[in-house]
Scaffold this active site. Structure first.
Site, mmCIF file in Angstrom:
data_model
loop_
_atom_site.group_PDB
_atom_site.id
_atom_site.type_symbol
_atom_site.label_atom_id
_atom_site.label_comp_id
_atom_site.label_asym_id
_atom_site.label_seq_id
_atom_site.Cartn_x
_atom_site.Cartn_y
_atom_site.Cartn_z
ATOM 1 N N ASP A 8 38.515 40.033 46.735
ATOM 2 C CA ASP A 8 38.959 39.630 45.395
ATOM 3 C C ASP A 8 38.817 38.104 45.346
ATOM 4 O O ASP A 8 38.630 37.450 46.377
ATOM 5 C CB ASP A 8 40.434 40.050 45.243
ATOM 6 C CG ASP A 8 41.117 39.387 44.065
ATOM 7 O OD1 ASP A 8 40.599 39.511 42.942
ATOM 8 O OD2 ASP A 8 42.151 38.728 44.284
ATOM 9 N N ASP A 10 40.595 35.513 42.533
ATOM 10 C CA ASP A 10 41.769 34.724 42.124
ATOM 11 C C ASP A 10 43.026 35.166 42.856
ATOM 12 O O ASP A 10 43.411 36.321 42.793
ATOM 13 C CB ASP A 10 41.961 34.840 40.613
ATOM 14 C CG ASP A 10 40.831 34.160 39.857
ATOM 15 O OD1 ASP A 10 40.234 34.821 38.986
ATOM 16 O OD2 ASP A 10 40.521 33.001 40.171
HETATM 17 C C1 XBP Z 1 42.342 37.634 38.202
HETATM 18 C C2 XBP Z 1 42.309 37.871 36.743
HETATM 19 C C3 XBP Z 1 41.496 36.938 35.877
HETATM 20 C C4 XBP Z 1 42.051 35.508 35.977
HETATM 21 C C5 XBP Z 1 41.576 34.659 34.808
HETATM 22 O O1 XBP Z 1 41.075 38.032 38.689
HETATM 23 O O2 XBP Z 1 42.919 38.816 36.266
HETATM 24 O O3 XBP Z 1 41.630 37.399 34.543
HETATM 25 O O4 XBP Z 1 43.477 35.567 35.878
HETATM 26 O O5 XBP Z 1 40.160 34.647 34.782
HETATM 27 P P1 XBP Z 1 40.918 38.642 40.211
HETATM 28 P P2 XBP Z 1 39.399 34.985 33.407
HETATM 29 O O6 XBP Z 1 40.431 40.071 40.006
HETATM 30 O O7 XBP Z 1 39.919 37.756 40.884
HETATM 31 O O8 XBP Z 1 42.289 38.572 40.880
HETATM 32 O O9 XBP Z 1 40.052 34.160 32.319
HETATM 33 O O10 XBP Z 1 37.967 34.612 33.672
HETATM 34 O O11 XBP Z 1 39.599 36.474 33.225
HETATM 35 MG MG MG Z 2 43.465 38.472 42.478
#
Ligand code: XBP
Ligand code: MG
Length: 233
Positions: A8, A10
Site C-alpha cells: 500500500d 499512503d
Molecule cells: C489512501 C487513500 C487516498 C489518500 C488521498 O490511499 O485513501 O485517498 O487518502 O489520496 P492508500 P487521493 O490506498 O495508499 O492507503 O486524494 O489521491 O485519493
Molecule cells: Mg494506506
C-alpha cells in the site's frame, strides 16, 4: 522466484496523510471555500477512501454549500485535480520520507528475489511523486495499480485483484503490507495474507484479519514476512 510483496502507499510506504490533509485544505482555500479539515475531522473522513469520494462524502454528509447534483461531479473532479497538483508539488519540495524499515525491506526483498508491486487508492501522479522524492523513481516496483484504475476502491478487493492479475500470481504466493482497516479488508478479500503496520491515522483500528501487526518494521525479522508467501506455510 514467483512470489511478490504488494505495498500500500499512503500510511504504509510513508506517513503521507498529513500532507494530503494540508493539500486538501490549500485547494479549498484557493477555491474560495471556507472548508477546513482538521486532524480530528480528517481521521473521521479517512473512513472514505479516495480523495474525490472523500470530498463528496464531506459535502453530502455535512450539508455544506455544494453545486447542484448535475454540476457536482465536475466540481469535485476539478477541486481534486487542484489538490493533487498541490500535493505533488509538496512532495517535490522534499519534505517527505519513507517510514522506518520500508527502504530496508524493499532492498532486502529484492535481494531475496521477491517481485514488488503497489496497490493503492491514491492517484498514479501521487505515487510517482512519492517514489521520485524518496527512491529516485519507481524502478523497484514491477506493477503499480493506483486510483481510478479499478471501479471500486478499498475496502473492495479490486485493486489487489488487479495487481495479482498483472503479476500473474496467485494470492497465496504474495503478501500485502497495509496501514489501515480499509486496506486490510481489501487485501484479505483478494485472498492475500496481509501484514499491517499501523500509522499515525490508523493506530487503534481493528486489524483482526491481519496475519501479523508490526508496530516497528525497522526492528522486525523480514524472514517472518517472507514465510507468509510460502505455500503450506
Ligand atoms: C489512501 C487513500 C487516498 C489518500 C488521498 O490511499 O485513501 O485517498 O487518502 O489520496 P492508500 P487521493 O490506498 O495508499 O492507503 O486524494 O489521491 O485519493
Ligand atoms: Mg494506506
Amino acid at each position: 522466484m514467483d512470489n511478490a510483496i504488494i505495498f500500500d502507499v499512503d500510511g504504509t510506504l510513508s506517513e503521507t496523510e498529513e500532507t494530503h490533509r494540508r493539500a486538501f485544505n490549500r485547494a479549498f482555500r484557493e477555491a474560495g471555500l471556507d472548508w477546513h479539515w482538521d486532524t480530528a475531522l480528517y481521521t473521521e473522513l479517512l473512513a472514505v477512501t479516495g480523495g474525490k469520494e472523500r470530498i463528496r462524502y464531506f459535502m453530502e454528509s455535512r450539508h455544506v454549500d455544494a453545486p447542484a447534483p448535475d454540476a457536482r461531479d465536475a466540481f469535485v473532479r476539478a477541486l481534486h485535480a487542484d489538490k493533487t497538483r498541490t500535493y505533488t508539488a509538496m512532495l517535490a519540495g522534499g519534505d517527505v520520507e519513507l517510514r522506518p524499515g520500508i527502504e530496508a525491506l524493499i532492498e532486502d526483498a529484492r535481494r531475496q528475489g521477491f517481485r514488488l508491486a503497489i496497490a493503492t487508492t491514491t492517484t498514479p501522479a501521487n505515487v510517482d511523486a512519492l517514489l521520485d522524492a524518496t527512491l529516485g523513481g519507481s524502478d523497484a516496483f514491477e506493477v503499480i495499480c493506483a486510483g481510478d484504475s479499478v471501479p471500486q476502491k478499498k475496502p473492495a478487493p479490486d485493486v489487489y485483484g488487479l495487481a495479482l492479475g498483472e503479476l500473474e500470481l496467485p494470492a497465496e504466493a504474495c503478501v500485502a503490507i497495509e496501514d489501515s482497516r480499509n486496506g486490510l479488508l481489501s487485501a484479505v478479500a483478494a485472498g492475500i495474507p496481509t501484514i499491517v503496520t499501523p500509522g499515525i491515522y490508523t493506530h487503534g483500528q481493528d486489524f483482526d484479519e491481519a496475519a501479523m501487526v508490526i508496530d516497528d518494521l525497522a526492528a522486525f525479522d523480514f524472514r517472518r514476512i517472507y514465510a507468509l508467501t510460502r505455500p503450506g506455510r
